[in-house]
Design an enzyme around this catalytic site. Sequence first.
Site, PDB file in Angstrom:
ATOM      1  N   HIS A 439       0.808  -1.234   0.000  1.00 22.86           N
ATOM      2  CA  HIS A 439       0.000   0.000   0.000  1.00 22.86           C
ATOM      3  C   HIS A 439       0.834   1.273   0.000  1.00 22.86           C
ATOM      4  CE1 HIS A 439      -4.086  -1.707   0.975  1.00 22.86           C
ATOM      5  NE2 HIS A 439      -3.305  -2.766   1.153  1.00 22.86           N
ATOM      6  N   ASP A 650       3.129   9.476  -0.245  1.00 21.11           N
ATOM      7  CA  ASP A 650       1.970   8.615   0.053  1.00 21.11           C
ATOM      8  C   ASP A 650       1.780   7.617  -1.076  1.00 21.11           C
ATOM      9  OD1 ASP A 650      -0.252   7.848   1.498  1.00 21.11           O
ATOM     10  OD2 ASP A 650      -0.923   9.924   1.808  1.00 21.11           O
TER      11      ASP A 650
HETATM   12  O1  F6P Z   1      -1.713   2.613   4.252  1.00 15.55           O
HETATM   13  C1  F6P Z   1      -0.680   2.158   4.990  1.00 15.55           C
HETATM   14  C2  F6P Z   1      -1.124   1.686   6.352  1.00 15.55           C
HETATM   15  O2  F6P Z   1      -0.059   1.240   7.117  1.00 15.55           O
HETATM   16  C3  F6P Z   1      -2.117   0.583   6.284  1.00 15.55           C
HETATM   17  O3  F6P Z   1      -1.539  -0.656   6.213  1.00 15.55           O
HETATM   18  C4  F6P Z   1      -2.881   0.844   7.517  1.00 15.55           C
HETATM   19  O4  F6P Z   1      -4.177   0.396   7.504  1.00 15.55           O
HETATM   20  C5  F6P Z   1      -2.862   2.323   7.634  1.00 15.55           C
HETATM   21  O5  F6P Z   1      -1.701   2.758   7.034  1.00 15.55           O
HETATM   22  C6  F6P Z   1      -3.007   2.750   9.078  1.00 15.55           C
HETATM   23  O6  F6P Z   1      -1.865   2.445   9.799  1.00 15.55           O
HETATM   24  P1  F6P Z   1      -1.944   1.669  11.173  1.00 15.55           P
HETATM   25  O7  F6P Z   1      -2.558   0.372  10.870  1.00 15.55           O
HETATM   26  O8  F6P Z   1      -0.506   1.547  11.585  1.00 15.55           O
HETATM   27  O9  F6P Z   1      -2.764   2.492  12.065  1.00 15.55           O
END
Ligand code: F6P
Length: 751
Positions: A439, A650
């Site tokens: 992602h 991003d």
């Molecule tokens: O988009 C990247 C990401 O790490 C996703 O995997 C995740 O859902 C989001 O950002 C939120 O991050 P976290 O799960 O660390 O809160």
Amino acid sequence: MRITFKLIISLIVVVVFVAVVSAWLNVRHEKVKLYEEVLSRSALLAESFKESVRNNLAAKNYASVQRLADKFQSQKQLEGVAVYDSGGTRIVSSSALTPVLAVHKEAIDALLKEGRDNPVTYAMAEKKMFLYPLFVALDGGDTARIIIFTNVSYIDYNLYKIWKRTLIRLLVQMVLISLVTLLTIRWNLVDPVIQMAEWMKNLRMGNAHGHVPPIKGDIFAPIAREATTLATNLQAARRAAQNEARLRQEGESLWTPERLKELIKMKMDGRPLFVVSNREPYMNIKEGKDIKTIIPAGGLVTALDPILKAAGGTWVAHGSGEADFEVTDDNNRIKVPPEEPAYTLRRVPLSKEEEDGYYYGFSNEGIWPLCHIAHIRPIFRKEDWKYYYEVNKKFAKTVLEEIADVKEPCVLIQDYHFTLLPGMIKAVRPDARVAVFWHIPWPNPETFGICPWQRELVMGLLGADLIGFQTQFYCNNFLDTVDRTLESRIDWEHFSVQKEGHTTIIKPFPISVDFQRPDRDAKALGEKPELKTVLKEMGLKAEFLGVGVDRIDYTKGMLERVKAVDRFLEKYPEYVKRFTFVQLGAPSRTHIPQYHRFLAELHAEVDRVNWKFKAKDWKAIAFLEKHYDHKEITKFYKIADVCMVTSLHDGMNLVAKEFVAASDDHRGVLILSRFAGASRELKDALIVNPYDIEQMADAIYYSLTMPKAEVEERMTRMRQDLHENNIYKWAANLTEELMKLRMDDFKLTSV
Ligand code: F6P
């Protein structure tokens, strides 16, 4: 035209025939009548002459007979009278007639010789003469013959005049008939038929207005009736065909939950879908004595939950909510979403040490800053790596349990938390189709090369059959990294890597959102939110609203955004007390010192700007630091004039796409960082460099002064693109790509 000509000819033939026949009858009648008149007049004259002839001839008084004969010659068409003896010798004749009789003696003699006593006509001296003979018995048994000569040329002349009149009348009639026929046909047939043909042509081309043909009159009534029905049917058929074509086209280009469900059913032959991620889609937390379900912030959940809701299956994730395991069954499973269960969530429990090392440490202090070039130094600790490896193993074990009874299962692994997982699964289940979706950005090989475990990470990922990135650029970076890190065969043409007999396909799959969801959220909100009311609840007043929605993370460019608002108000002071920026910030990764520092700095910066522009009932920036659900966020999207997505780096950024999806009234401007993957698709946003504060301040000004038509045009184009490229299409593309890989070949080559 030929039919008009035929009609005219037919009419003329009939008229001529009738006229000629009637003229002929007329002439014949006239002729008979005139001859009868001549006959009776001649008979009368002859009779009246007879007695005097008899007496005078007996007395041989020829002079008296001559006088009498001369008297006869001056009457009307009477040319004269002649008297012959029984031997045919002329005794007496009217003087005017005598020379003519001398000329025609032979003919008269022949006539007398025949002894005819019926009248004849004879041409004499260019005249047509009617000869009426009468025998006179004389005393002594002798006979004489009286012949009355009447000029009947006038009869022929009269008859000629009748014919002439008839012909002139006929000529006039023919002209009139032709004219009347031409005009009648033109007005009553040709013109309506031309109009009808024009109308039918328009109908065929879809330009006809209404269903009623432009022809009137009794003759056309049945055609008009049929044409009306035909037009109605044709237009209905055309509408249906257009509708069907639109639906077919939409059906072909538009992905919906139902269509995805069908595709997965068809492609995966009824097997369930397995998704693995660190972040779970539903988290259970305690609120007093109650247990509440919340949806964590972040693009991954936003994107994948609709897919699982549509297709069903199992989602394996870290159970990070404090009440998570109070609601699961003995196998740590729970059906979600709670209000309408559609799939299974398998929660994986992690110890505090595991969470610290794997999640906070290696994943978010190491790989996260490594991949986001946000000028935050990555930290790689040996201890963290150990936990990272162990947690990947733990997840592998859980996934293997879940797929144990499924032949050739399909596993979609999410993100940088699980680089080792694909290799671990494939080692045990080579029949599993494994995809990884990355992602976040993938940096260039030099940047990635600072990771002490770069080789293990890349090797683990290459265990997958398919690796998806957000953009082609990240695919290129990944292949460059593989090239620098490992001995392998890279196929740059097909974007694949062969390592130890296993092939991995590398492809971009730009992730998206459920385009319809903000719509559903807006409906769930009830009445359309109003700027005044929403701000009033916050104790504020403003005419214009900017909004930012983020997980509080240093990669999101939130500090830069605050600075941009500051500069905007400085540069365009007319907006002071009129423009407010609302920043919704969901706390994130709060145990990482870098995030503490960032949050503190953000608060300080917001305070500084608010203090600088302090005013009654108004604030430059409202920083709302809490977890917001989708409905609350949609409310802000709908009232905002501008949404700012200013990430320093991003992978995609789904806030940008959610804002566009929520703007169903086509208003609102998106300011978007050129360093967010979304900027490759949402080209109608105002694309900015978040490091250029001046440019961002101007972008805010431009978004507030942009002509309404331009705002709408830009938003319409972005919405059209997003409508089609939604999350279901993303999932369909990923699934189709994974299912079309030739697994048998891979097994053969790996033997
Ligand atoms: O988009 C990247 C990401 O790490 C996703 O995997 C995740 O859902 C989001 O950002 C939120 O991050 P976290 O799960 O660390 O809160």
